[in-house]
Design an enzyme around this catalytic site. Structure first.
Site, mmCIF file in Angstrom:
data_model
loop_
_atom_site.group_PDB
_atom_site.id
_atom_site.type_symbol
_atom_site.label_atom_id
_atom_site.label_comp_id
_atom_site.label_asym_id
_atom_site.label_seq_id
_atom_site.Cartn_x
_atom_site.Cartn_y
_atom_site.Cartn_z
ATOM 1 N N SER A 171 91.167 40.970 -13.963
ATOM 2 C CA SER A 171 91.978 41.931 -13.194
ATOM 3 C C SER A 171 93.337 41.277 -12.984
ATOM 4 O O SER A 171 93.462 40.053 -13.120
ATOM 5 C CB SER A 171 91.299 42.159 -11.837
ATOM 6 O OG SER A 171 92.180 42.748 -10.914
ATOM 7 N N TYR B 45 87.182 39.306 -3.927
ATOM 8 C CA TYR B 45 87.396 39.913 -5.251
ATOM 9 C C TYR B 45 88.387 39.065 -6.056
ATOM 10 O O TYR B 45 88.169 38.772 -7.241
ATOM 11 C CB TYR B 45 87.912 41.345 -5.076
ATOM 12 C CG TYR B 45 88.103 42.097 -6.381
ATOM 13 C CD1 TYR B 45 87.004 42.566 -7.098
ATOM 14 C CD2 TYR B 45 89.376 42.339 -6.897
ATOM 15 C CE1 TYR B 45 87.173 43.257 -8.295
ATOM 16 C CE2 TYR B 45 89.549 43.034 -8.082
ATOM 17 C CZ TYR B 45 88.445 43.489 -8.793
ATOM 18 O OH TYR B 45 88.612 44.165 -9.973
HETATM 19 P P1 NDP Z 1 83.136 51.437 -12.659
HETATM 20 O O1 NDP Z 1 82.582 51.459 -11.273
HETATM 21 O O2 NDP Z 1 83.184 52.696 -13.419
HETATM 22 O O3 NDP Z 1 82.366 50.366 -13.544
HETATM 23 C C1 NDP Z 1 81.653 49.284 -13.036
HETATM 24 C C2 NDP Z 1 80.368 49.192 -13.820
HETATM 25 O O4 NDP Z 1 79.686 47.998 -13.470
HETATM 26 C C3 NDP Z 1 79.434 50.364 -13.542
HETATM 27 O O5 NDP Z 1 79.068 50.959 -14.766
HETATM 28 C C4 NDP Z 1 78.247 49.734 -12.854
HETATM 29 O O6 NDP Z 1 77.035 50.377 -13.230
HETATM 30 C C5 NDP Z 1 78.310 48.291 -13.357
HETATM 31 N N1 NDP Z 1 77.696 47.362 -12.426
HETATM 32 C C6 NDP Z 1 78.047 47.106 -11.155
HETATM 33 N N2 NDP Z 1 77.201 46.228 -10.615
HETATM 34 C C7 NDP Z 1 76.290 45.912 -11.580
HETATM 35 C C8 NDP Z 1 75.162 45.066 -11.636
HETATM 36 N N3 NDP Z 1 74.757 44.329 -10.581
HETATM 37 N N4 NDP Z 1 74.472 44.988 -12.795
HETATM 38 C C9 NDP Z 1 74.838 45.730 -13.862
HETATM 39 N N5 NDP Z 1 75.897 46.547 -13.871
HETATM 40 C C10 NDP Z 1 76.606 46.631 -12.733
HETATM 41 O O7 NDP Z 1 84.605 50.823 -12.534
HETATM 42 P P2 NDP Z 1 85.593 50.225 -13.650
HETATM 43 O O8 NDP Z 1 85.307 50.779 -14.964
HETATM 44 O O9 NDP Z 1 86.935 50.371 -13.091
HETATM 45 O O10 NDP Z 1 85.253 48.673 -13.609
HETATM 46 C C11 NDP Z 1 84.955 47.899 -14.761
HETATM 47 C C12 NDP Z 1 85.498 46.499 -14.579
HETATM 48 O O11 NDP Z 1 86.916 46.559 -14.547
HETATM 49 C C13 NDP Z 1 85.068 45.795 -13.293
HETATM 50 O O12 NDP Z 1 84.754 44.450 -13.574
HETATM 51 C C14 NDP Z 1 86.312 45.865 -12.433
HETATM 52 O O13 NDP Z 1 86.390 44.826 -11.487
HETATM 53 C C15 NDP Z 1 87.390 45.759 -13.495
HETATM 54 N N6 NDP Z 1 88.690 46.230 -13.065
HETATM 55 C C16 NDP Z 1 88.863 47.552 -12.723
HETATM 56 C C17 NDP Z 1 90.102 47.980 -12.299
HETATM 57 C C18 NDP Z 1 90.349 49.385 -11.904
HETATM 58 O O14 NDP Z 1 91.407 49.655 -11.305
HETATM 59 N N7 NDP Z 1 89.479 50.341 -12.214
HETATM 60 C C19 NDP Z 1 91.245 47.060 -12.212
HETATM 61 C C20 NDP Z 1 90.950 45.705 -12.610
HETATM 62 C C21 NDP Z 1 89.714 45.324 -13.021
HETATM 63 P P3 NDP Z 1 75.808 50.539 -12.210
HETATM 64 O O15 NDP Z 1 76.376 50.811 -10.863
HETATM 65 O O16 NDP Z 1 75.015 51.678 -12.768
HETATM 66 O O17 NDP Z 1 75.062 49.252 -12.279
#
Ligand code: NDP
Length: 253
Positions: free
Chosen positions: A138, A151
């Site tokens: 990020s 975070y």
């Molecule tokens: P989402 O919430 O759509 O994606 C996060 C995903 O992580 C979900 O599909 C969720 O699936 C999965 N997840 C969370 N916890 C677990 C777990 N314990 N085990 C397995 N899977 C898990 O958000 P984003 O697409 O935005 O996020 C994706 C990545 O991008 C993250 O790492 C986030 O920190 C990073 N990011 C996002 C930004 C943004 O502005 N959107 C900016 C910078 C970085 P489920 O809940 O079904 O397990």
């Protein structure tokens, strides 16, 4: 565009947001893509009507779940050639409001999750002498994000992990890089609007304006802007890019 026919990619958190955009792009390039997460319905919906996407329940905070999940994925679709450690959670809490439990929850998902996933996938890539590891950090991995020490620390940790692994595996065909997005229009951001709004008196429009305003183009990014970078990293033109961070943030301040 990269041609990935017969390559097996694994994308954690591949059922939604950035992970799903990357998974779709990989599948369009010909890869068999295992998408993982904890929610069956989200993964099934993501994979429906999308050739090449294969749902897998796997909790990245659970060592046994990661080991068993990746073994099952390997048995179904072959050795893993591309590992996208993308699963993450985000919530801003001041230090005073950061309990040890909250700190550990953020670290367990964002940092332990990346470590466990990459550790499990890497032997396949080393055996093939080709592989691409991409971790989702990020802009908070590159600078201090106000009001989010846990975070921010977790995303700095992801970059440290990638940099160290790239040093350890120089001379192999495996590269390790991190992508550092600014605010992207995904479910995580929708939830964060609520948490920012709660801090500033409940005004969601104002909370969204804070996020949008931090991007110098004054908009949220689209997940496809992040998947475009991931596709470049798995393509032939980036083979000498290793241990790097790619910031995609509209010049976020
Ligand atoms: P989402 O919430 O759509 O994606 C996060 C995903 O992580 C979900 O599909 C969720 O699936 C999965 N997840 C969370 N916890 C677990 C777990 N314990 N085990 C397995 N899977 C898990 O958000 P984003 O697409 O935005 O996020 C994706 C990545 O991008 C993250 O790492 C986030 O920190 C990073 N990011 C996002 C930004 C943004 O502005 N959107 C900016 C910078 C970085 P489920 O809940 O079904 O397990």
């Amino acid at each position: 565009m990269a041609t990935l026919t017969a390559k097996h990619a694994l994308v954690t958190g591949g059922g939604s947001g950035i992970g799903l955009a990357i998974a779709r792009a990989l599948a369009e390039a010909g890869a068999e893509v295992t998408i993982t997460g904890r929610r069956r319905e989200v993964l099934d919906e993501a994979a429906q009507g999308q050739p090449g996407l294969h749902p897998l329940i796997m909790d990245v905070t659970d060592e046994a779940s990661v080991a068993e999940g990746i073994a099952a994925a390997r048995a179904a679709h072959g050795p893993i050639a591309i590992c996208v450690a993308n699963a993450g959670i985000a919530e801003g809490r001041s230090l005073a409001k950061t309990s040890l439990e909250f700190w550990r929850q953020i670290m367990a998902t964002n940092l332990d999750g990346a470590f466990l996933t990459i550790r499990e996938c890497l032997p396949d890539m080393l055996a093939a002498d080709w592989g691409r590891v991409i971790a989702m950090s990020s802009v908070a991995g590159l600078k201090g994000l106000k009001g989010a020490p846990a975070y921010t620390a977790s995303k700095h940790g992801v970059i440290g992990l990638i940099r160290s692994l790239s040093e350890d595996h120089l001379g192999t065909g495996v590269t390790f890089n991190a992508i550092c997005p600014g605010y992207v229009d995904t479910p995580i951001v929708a939830r964060n609007i609520d948490s920012i709004a709660a801090r500033i008196g409940g005004d969601r429009d104002k909370a969204l304006a804070i996020m949008v305003g931090s991007n110098r183009h004054k908009r949220l990014l689209e997940p496809e802007e992040i998947s475009a970078a991931a596709m470049w990293l798995v393509g032939p033109g980036s083979q000498s890019v290793n241990g790097q961070t790619i910031e995609i943030a509209g010049g976020q301040m």
